[in-house]
Design an enzyme around this catalytic site. Structure first.
Site, PDB file in Angstrom:
ATOM      1  N   HIS A 367       0.826  -1.214   0.000  1.00 31.06           N
ATOM      2  CA  HIS A 367       0.000   0.000   0.000  1.00 31.06           C
ATOM      3  C   HIS A 367       0.853   1.255   0.000  1.00 31.06           C
ATOM      4  O   HIS A 367       0.523   2.251  -0.633  1.00 31.06           O
ATOM      5  CB  HIS A 367      -0.915   0.012   1.215  1.00 31.06           C
ATOM      6  CG  HIS A 367      -1.612  -1.282   1.411  1.00 31.06           C
ATOM      7  ND1 HIS A 367      -2.187  -1.662   2.574  1.00 31.06           N
ATOM      8  CD2 HIS A 367      -1.806  -2.303   0.536  1.00 31.06           C
ATOM      9  CE1 HIS A 367      -2.705  -2.860   2.440  1.00 31.06           C
ATOM     10  NE2 HIS A 367      -2.484  -3.270   1.215  1.00 31.06           N
ATOM     11  N   CYS A 680      -5.996  -0.579 -20.106  1.00 30.11           N
ATOM     12  CA  CYS A 680      -5.654   0.114 -18.861  1.00 30.11           C
ATOM     13  C   CYS A 680      -4.516  -0.572 -18.110  1.00 30.11           C
ATOM     14  O   CYS A 680      -4.103  -0.119 -17.053  1.00 30.11           O
ATOM     15  CB  CYS A 680      -6.867   0.263 -17.960  1.00 30.11           C
ATOM     16  SG  CYS A 680      -7.502  -1.301 -17.351  1.00 30.11           S
TER      17      CYS A 680
END
Ligand code: PEP
Ligand code: MG
Length: 755
Positions: A367, A680
């Site tokens: 993260h 993407c």
């Protein structure tokens, strides 16, 4: 019987007198070795100090030829001294010359000594030198003697670290403390940053090493341990942490260590050798660190962090708070170095002064890496022992592109990086100039460029790149950086803020793509043999629709009377898409009954990232409003090569004939039914790869903000029609080539397309 004369406590008190005396550093060392040899009834005591070049230099000796001091050096790993430095472990031998690593140095005159006891001089788990005693006779050194020698080695470590020995180095050599270190890790966020070290968790400075009164020190240690245990018990018992799942396991392990008798006994033993309580904690932790750093087992490394945390807690209790820099008051050009860090902590730092981040942990999918990328902070992870290798204020360079750090770089290295940073800045300026220019190829094909995002901090990137929208908003990031499961209201607030920030530009929200490598800290972890192929993304959404429904509600509320684009991840069959759309329609009907305005325009699309969908293209292109190709996953599944496994991740080329044919099928099927299609995945953000995709017929891409400039520069120089013709021909007759990369690169070179 042989043994320490007067015990370790007496030795330490006498050493302290020598440390305090106003004599030259060399005299101090000379007296220390005499004292140690005398106390341990050894004929020889020698100190070797680690030099900048990694070799070990004899700095002082009692017993060996004095002329060898500052002359004799051992290379890293050479001889018994080199072995101790590389293993960071004590070595006791009753017949040293029989040891395979024994290396004889005639100038020292050590051939007459049979027994040998050497210990590493350690600080924070990093080796700074080696301390040795020797005896003529064959002798077995006791554990207590080893212990005493290690304790005195700690004093030496502090002397070295305090800089007292710098002036003694042999001409042309300098002490290892200042040596430049080239640290290799993994890239977490691109970019180059030059600056000075700020330790995220500043070390607790221990100034008082030798105990006045050992009994008092034992008492202080016991009290600190009691306090630490109570605070951890309280942490475990407190109701505000999840009572199941990994979180609780971590705390339980933590508690187990806080009560670990072996660890506590070690600290008590060390206090009894005459160190203060804080010095004992530091010494035991330094030994543990040195040992564990040489382990490759990730479980053990994890445990080292638990022990580090506990040791720091003890030190803070014993010495008081460490003096750190407040996060919001960083010095200019700060490079934060940490063992690990949560995303929230990174967001606390003053962005305008932060030039880079170095972590001992943290893989590319962590993260913290995601947040560093969003903030544009160059970051490198998995740099072993980084926090122990640096001192606050040291010069340091973070190369987020190569995944490397340069600690205390030499001027030539620093200049090379300055050039690299300047070059990058110049390129950025050139890309910035392209910002206002249209995104069309030389032959007039319009190409849509959007950015990928996932946090509110990403939003200014739309303006900065002049992107036409957000082609992939990874909604799971909000879940991954949060301490608890975001409520529906919190989700809605984020989506509203994102739509507001995007103004009129389209935003494609991807529903939660969790599972696989994307683990939520507060959710129970399901052990799976192959998590990438397991229960993840839309599969969780369909099986446990509560989460999906709550998210869809949040999206529909945020998108009331606005344009809303929703995309479903990891769809493997058209049927999964249909089922998810039924759930969406149901939520929509429910909200409408509650008076929530429907979206002005609602588009529902799918990610194409599971190869099975390639065999349902007629159906999916007819039913879905749009497709977006997730090349990261599509390539991993197409080639059966784990995208996180360094050994295989780059084994197959997405510019290979097979992959390009698969990608061509998708764009052709989409154009047959008029279904919009974009890319993407990361393939769509690399100039050469994007060029190839344009050649196949793709006209829309969503990529990281940093890729927009290079891709736009490429496409504005490209004749798309010419490339399509060339690629049709290349794919029809690849002539044995498995990858078209060389031919595509040759095309780019021929037509001066910057890739
Ligand atoms: C992909 O798989 O290409 C993709 C864009 O999604 P993620 O990287 O989030 O899995
Ligand atoms: Mg994916």
């Amino acid at each position: 019987m042989r043994g320490a004369l007067g015990g370790p406590g007496v030795l330490l008190r006498r050493l302290r007198e020598v440390m305090a005396a106003s004599i030259s550093p060399q005299e101090r060392l000379d007296r220390l070795v005499v004292l140690i040899a005398g106390n341990l009834v050894a004929e020889v005591c020698s100190v070797y100090v680690l030099r900048e070049d990694g070799s070990l230099e004899l700095y002082a000796t009692e017993g060996l030829n004095r002329e060898a001091v500052h002359l004799t050096t051992m290379r890293a790993g050479e001889g018994l001294v080199g072995l101790i430095a590389s293993e960071a472990e004590p070595l006791a031998l009753s017949d040293a010359q029989a040891h395979p690593s024994f290396s004889y140095r005639p100038e020292t005159g050590e051939e007459v000594y049979r027994s040998f006891l050497g210990v590493p001089i350690l600080r924070g788990g990093a080796v700074m030198g080696v301390l040795v005693i020797q005896n003529r006779a064959s002798r077995i050194y006791s554990d207590e003697e080893t212990e005493t020698l290690q304790t005195t080695a700690m004093l030496m470590a502090e002397m070295i670290a305090a800089g007292g020995l710098k002036s003694l180095a042999a001409p042309g050599a300098s002490i290892g403390l200042d040596r430049p270190i080239h640290g290799v890790g993994v890239s977490l966020a691109d970019g180059v940053g030059l600056g000075h070290v700020v330790l995220h968790e500043p070390r607790v400075a221990i100034t008082n090493l030798i105990a006045e009164n050992p009994a008092t020190e034992v008492g202080r240690l016991e009290a600190a341990i009691g306090e630490m245990r109570a605070s951890i018990d309280e942490l475990v018992e407190r109701g505000d942490v999840a009572h199941t799942g990994e979180h609780r396991d971590v705390l339980e392990t933590f508690r187990m260590f806080a009560h670990d008798q072996g660890w506590l006994r070690r600290m008590r033993e060390v206090v009894l050798t005459g160190l203060t309580a804080e010095a004992a904690v530091e010494r035991v932790q330094s030994d543990t660190r040195a040992k564990m750093l040489r382990q490759t087992d990730p479980y053990l490394r994890e445990r080292l962090h638990d022990l580090d945390d506990l040791a720091n807690r003890l030190l803070r209790t014993l010495v008081g708070k460490a003096n750190g820099v407040p996060r919001e008051k960083l010095p200019e050009n700060a490079i934060v170095v940490a063992r690990s860090m949560g995303p929230a902590a990174l967001l606390d730092y003053d962005r305008s002064h932060l030039r880079g981040l170095v972590l001992e942990e943290g893989g590319p999918t962590s993260h913290i890496a995601i947040v560093a990328r969003a903030l544009g902070i160059p970051a490198v992870g998995e740099v072993a022992n980084a926090t122990a290798l640096v001192e606050a204020g040291d010069a340091i360079i973070v190369d987020g592109q190569a995944g490397e750090v340069q600690i205390r770089p030499q001027p030539d290295v620093e200049n090379a990086y300055k050039d690299k940073a300047r070059l990058r800045a110049r390129k950025q300026k050139q890309y910035a100039k392209l910002k206002e220019l249209p995104s069309v190829t030389k032959d007039g094909a319009a190409i849509t460029l959007q950015i990928n995002a996932g946090l509110i901090v990403d939003m200014p990137n739309i303006e900065a790149t002049a992107a036409s929208g957000i082609g992939l908003f990874r909604t799971e990031l909000q879940f991954m950086v949060a301490q608890h499961m975001p409520t529906t209201a919190e989700q809605q607030a984020l989506y509203t803020a994102v739509l507001d920030a995007a103004e009129d530009r389209p935003v494609t929200f991807r529903t939660l793509d969790i599972g696989g490598d994307k683990v939520l800290p507060y959710m129970e972890r399901v052990e799976e043999e192959n998590p990438a192929l397991g229960w993840r993304a839309i599969r969780i959404g369909l099986d446990k629709p509560r989460l999906l429904r709550a998210q869809l509600r949040a999206l529909l509320r945020a998108g009331a009377a606005r344009d809303l684009r929703i995309m479903l991840p990891m769809v493997a069959t058209t049927d999964e898409f249909r089922r998810a759309r039924v759930i969406l329609r149901r939520e929509q009907a429910m909200l409408e009954k509650q008076g929530v305005a429907p979206p002005r325009l609602l588009k529902v699309g799918v990610m194409v990232e599971v190869p099975s969908l390639l065999f349902e293209l007629p159906e999916i292109t007819r039913e879905a409003d749009f497709l977006s190709i997730g090349t990261n996953d599509l390539m991993q599944f197409l080639f059966a090569a784990d995208r996180e496994n360094k050994r295989v991740a780059d084994r197959f080329d997405p510019l290979g004939v097979g992959a390009l044919r698969a990608l061509r099928r998708i764009v052709e099927a989409a154009s047959e039914t008029g279904c919009a299609v974009t890319v993407c995945g990361e393939m769509g953000g690399k100039p050469l790869e994007t060029m190839a995709l344009i050649g196949l017929g793709y006209r829309g891409f969503s990529m990281s903000a940093a890729s927009i400039g290079p891709v736009k520069a490429m496409l504005r120089a490209l004749d798309a029609r010419k490339l399509t013709e060339r690629m049709d021909w290349m794919l029809a007759s690849p002539e044995g080539a498995t990858s078209l990369r060389p031919q595509l690169a040759a095309f780019a070179a021929e037509f001066k397309v910057p890739v």
